[in-house]
Design an enzyme around this catalytic site. Structure first.
Site, PDB file in Angstrom:
ATOM      1  N   SER A  54       0.108  -1.436   0.085  1.00 22.79           N
ATOM      2  CA  SER A  54      -0.025  -0.137   0.038  1.00 22.79           C
ATOM      3  C   SER A  54       1.020   1.216   0.121  1.00 22.79           C
ATOM      4  O   SER A  54       1.430   1.306  -1.170  1.00 22.79           O
ATOM      5  CB  SER A  54      -1.093  -0.144   1.105  1.00 22.79           C
ATOM      6  OG  SER A  54      -2.054  -1.164   1.123  1.00 22.79           O
ATOM      7  N   LYS A  94      -0.521  -3.923  -3.465  1.00 21.49           N
ATOM      8  CA  LYS A  94      -1.527  -3.402  -3.330  1.00 21.49           C
ATOM      9  C   LYS A  94      -1.434  -2.279  -3.408  1.00 21.49           C
ATOM     10  O   LYS A  94      -1.297  -1.003  -3.331  1.00 21.49           O
ATOM     11  CB  LYS A  94      -1.610  -3.519  -2.144  1.00 21.49           C
ATOM     12  CG  LYS A  94      -3.991  -3.878  -1.276  1.00 21.49           C
ATOM     13  CD  LYS A  94      -3.595  -1.930  -1.167  1.00 21.49           C
ATOM     14  CE  LYS A  94      -4.940  -2.135  -0.034  1.00 21.49           C
ATOM     15  NZ  LYS A  94      -5.096  -0.717  -0.834  1.00 21.49           N
TER      16      LYS A  94
END
Length: 388
Positions: free
Chosen positions: A303, A328
């Site tokens: 992320s 992600k």
């Protein structure tokens, strides 16, 4: 892989989607000012791994209908999200969401241990937080954790061990007890600890024998960017820096951008789309653009940590060493449901400055390294002109 209690997810959600608050600070602020849509939306055309996202109003409607029928609106919302095929969407109770927000502020409930799984499957304590229940009990790095509340932990994923330590399955609060089976050399013993509310130490700094400064960021909690800037400012002039992002599960995107600003003099950090409309994140001016820099990554780098890694690599600011990151790169927006619970639904994807999407593909390092990655990083720094 290693992990520690601060890298937690909301109760009941251990499948990874619980870490989707990576963009929450940006999205919530944007929604409040009207610069982002109040409802959700779909990813931009061509976005990597695009799915047919469920609209917030559909989840709200499912919750309202369940409430009118005397059923659980949270469970109805979960079913609606589950059917959508959105792998990162999730529904949290009001308490779970508040708890996770606290963790991003740097707070968690636990005993203060970080651990890793060795090749033989045994769980080794890698760090004990000062002032924590574990520290008060005399547990120290290098001890091996044999069991948690009677459950053997050898061979388990570290994330499962962390969940047991925190008591996620029972929503354990501060003051509840947890019994640890420990081993140090030939000594084996049991220790009962009381969980406590602790502050995370998501940024740690150490200096290697050759003068290289290693800055480890385990999560982008509040204040992480300022902590990195302080560490870089304190490093000897010209000395190389290793930004260790291994196992970093993400966090606040504002803190990732703040960290990028330490090493960049303005410019693009990432773009992202919301309801098909492109937005951009920019670094602040005045960062250190000359100090040799290596970013260490692995499969646990996710992320916001991938966003930072991609920015530093695409901008030619850092050499990336390690193994391919998790992948992600989707953007979630929180939506409040009638019973106070929160649905986080995918509304788009972010891209690195060169336009690459990392969702489903991750960031491939410039130099592959697994064991001995830090030593490889030191070698790279020497080639970049590290003066230390």
């Amino acid at each position: 892989m290693s992990g520690g209690e601060p890298l937690c997810s909301p109760r009941r959600f251990g499948h990874g989607a619980a870490l989707t608050l990576v963009f929450a600070s940006v999205l919530v602020a944007g929604a409040a000012t009207g610069s982002l849509p109040a409802d959700g939306g779909g990813p931009a055309p061509g976005a990597a791994r695009a799915t047919a996202p469920i609209r917030p109003e559909a989840v709200t409607r499912a919750a309202e209908e369940a409430m009118a029928d005397g059923k659980s609106p949270l469970e109805a919302a979960e079913r609606a999200v589950s059917r959508s095929g959105d792998r990162w969407a999730a529904v949290y109770s009001e308490g779970e969401y508040e708890e996770f927000a606290e963790s991003l502020d740097g707070l968690y409930t636990g005993v203060g241990l970080e651990a890793r799984r060795e090749r033989d499957g045994r769980i080794e304590v890698t760090r004990v937080q000062a002032g924590s229940p574990a520290a008060a009990a005399g547990i120290r790095a290098g001890d091996r954790l044999r069991s948690v509340d009677g459950r053997a932990v050898a061979g388990r994923p570290v994330t499962d061990v962390v969940s047991l330590l925190r008591g996620d399955a029972t929503d354990a609060a501060a003051g509840t007890t947890v019994r640890l089976g420990l081993e140090r050399g030939t000594r084996a013993w049991t220790e009962t600890l009381r969980r406590a509310r602790l502050s995370t130490d998501s940024v740690t700094v150490r200096t290697l024998a050759g003068g290289v400064t290693v800055i480890r960021i385990t999560a982008f909690t509040k204040g992480a960017g300022d902590a990195v800037r302080t560490a870089v400012d304190a490093a000897p002039a010209g000395a190389g820096v290793v930004l260790d992002l291994r196992g970093n599960s993400g966090g606040l995107v504002t803190e990732a951008v703040s960290t990028a600003s330490v090493f960049l003099d303005g410019g693009l950090v990432a773009t992202y789309d919301v309801d098909g409309e492109q937005r951009a994140l920019h670094a602040g001016a005045g960062g250190d653009t000359t100090r040799p820099l290596v970013a260490l990554v692995d499969g646990g780098t996710m992320s916001a940590a991938e966003l930072l890694t991609g920015a530093l690599r695409d901008r030619g600011r850092a050499v990336v060493v390690g193994s391919r990151t998790f992948g992600k790169g989707s953007v979630q927006m929180p939506s409040r449901l009638p019973d106070g619970s929160v649905a986080e639904l995918t509304v788009g994807h972010y891209r690195t400055p060169s336009g690459r999407s990392v969702d489903g593909t991750g960031v491939t390092p410039d130099l592959d390294a697994d064991d001995g990655a830090l030593e490889r990083a030191e070698t790279v720094l020497s080639g970049l002109g590290n003066d230390s």
